[in-house]
Design an enzyme around this catalytic site. Sequence first.
Site, PDB file in Angstrom:
ATOM      1  CG  ASN A   9      48.371  42.269  38.117  1.00  0.00           C
ATOM      2  OD1 ASN A   9      48.954  41.765  36.679  1.00  0.00           O
ATOM      3  ND2 ASN A   9      48.325  41.252  38.952  1.00  0.00           N
ATOM      4  CD1 TRP A  10      47.498  45.360  32.570  1.00  0.00           C
ATOM      5  CD2 TRP A  10      48.735  45.126  30.216  1.00  0.00           C
ATOM      6  NE1 TRP A  10      47.435  46.938  31.571  1.00  0.00           N
ATOM      7  CE2 TRP A  10      48.517  45.766  30.415  1.00  0.00           C
ATOM      8  CE3 TRP A  10      49.187  44.001  28.911  1.00  0.00           C
ATOM      9  CZ2 TRP A  10      48.938  46.887  29.417  1.00  0.00           C
ATOM     10  CZ3 TRP A  10      50.194  45.279  27.816  1.00  0.00           C
ATOM     11  CH2 TRP A  10      49.555  46.442  27.991  1.00  0.00           C
ATOM     12  CE  LYS A  11      44.782  39.178  38.558  1.00  0.00           C
ATOM     13  NZ  LYS A  11      44.080  39.115  38.817  1.00  0.00           N
ATOM     14  CD  GLU A 165      45.888  43.383  45.010  1.00  0.00           C
ATOM     15  OE1 GLU A 165      45.382  43.856  44.023  1.00  0.00           O
ATOM     16  OE2 GLU A 165      46.478  41.639  44.835  1.00  0.00           O
ATOM     17  N   GLY A 231      43.462  45.096  38.036  1.00  0.00           N
ATOM     18  CA  GLY A 231      43.390  43.592  37.311  1.00  0.00           C
ATOM     19  C   GLY A 231      42.795  43.683  36.254  1.00  0.00           C
ATOM     20  N   GLY A 232      41.418  43.114  36.149  1.00  0.00           N
ATOM     21  CA  GLY A 232      40.756  42.742  35.273  1.00  0.00           C
ATOM     22  C   GLY A 232      40.253  44.447  34.120  1.00  0.00           C
TER      23      GLY A 232
HETATM   24  C1  PEP Z   1      45.034  41.987  41.323  1.00  0.00           C
HETATM   25  O1  PEP Z   1      44.878  41.293  40.165  1.00  0.00           O
HETATM   26  O2  PEP Z   1      45.816  42.673  41.851  1.00  0.00           O
HETATM   27  C2  PEP Z   1      43.668  42.770  41.113  1.00  0.00           C
HETATM   28  C3  PEP Z   1      43.703  43.459  42.368  1.00  0.00           C
HETATM   29  O3  PEP Z   1      42.217  41.778  39.926  1.00  0.00           O
HETATM   30  P1  PEP Z   1      41.533  42.181  39.695  1.00  0.00           P
HETATM   31  O4  PEP Z   1      41.528  43.928  39.865  1.00  0.00           O
HETATM   32  O5  PEP Z   1      40.467  41.977  38.720  1.00  0.00           O
HETATM   33  O6  PEP Z   1      39.918  42.546  40.676  1.00  0.00           O
END
Ligand code: PEP
Length: 251
Positions: A9-11, A165, A231-232
């Site tokens: 998930n590149w957001k 999550e 995400g990150g």
């Molecule tokens: C997400 O945005 O779905 C996520 C899990 O972010 P991160 O991996 O940065 O916690």
Amino acid sequence: MSGFLIAANWKMNGRREDGLSLAKKLAGYLEKHRQEEVECVICPPFTLLGEVGKICDGVAAMGGQDCHASASGAFTGNISADMLEDMGCSYVIVGHSERREQHGETDEMIRSKAMAAYRAGLTPIICIGETEAQQEAGQTIEVIRRQVQDAVPEGVEGRLVIAYEPVWAIGTGKTASLNDIEMVHGAIAALAMEKKSVAPERISVLYGGSVKAANASEILAVPDVGGVLVGGASLIAEEFCAILDAANELV
Ligand code: PEP
């Protein structure tokens, strides 16, 4: 389901140059190391879907980060599941906690979006998870039960992909304990079978929340973990490829 789904998930990150460079690195890695049982799905911002899709054609699936519940109409600024399908997507994330928090999305709205995704031929990745306050109050299972009941559509005939999550773990560097992940994933799978009558072989429960190269192996090895939503760490090619490596080693 057997195998793993590893979702990026590149957001809201990535101007063209950065996004395409990241996509080229991922495609290069996947061309060499891709395994049948490990499916990679990349969810870039809408602006990059077309070009990233071309670069990753044949090695990774594409996904949107959100969709509208309607197929078309006067919904300025929104994208429909049908449009995502038309751009080559096979997945769409719905109900991410950032959408719930920043856009007031409710479980009912998320269920409508998930239904729109199925109608368009996409698999929704339905995100659920408790807040820190709910976790501290010992309400995790109660929250999960309500979210599965209300955000997951009835009569799912295709795959059901739910991402657990914990909100407090997203982007914080904190992850749920392996014991808690096992307990919550088991509960989600049982609720999906019991409340939504989905057969176990069609259910994948992904874990999301600060997954990175250093913790991917131990998380993916937990029973009932069908993959991860990242995400990150998905914005750093080396980190994300190491997560894919961890999945490849476990299948
Ligand atoms: C997400 O945005 O779905 C996520 C899990 O972010 P991160 O991996 O940065 O916690």
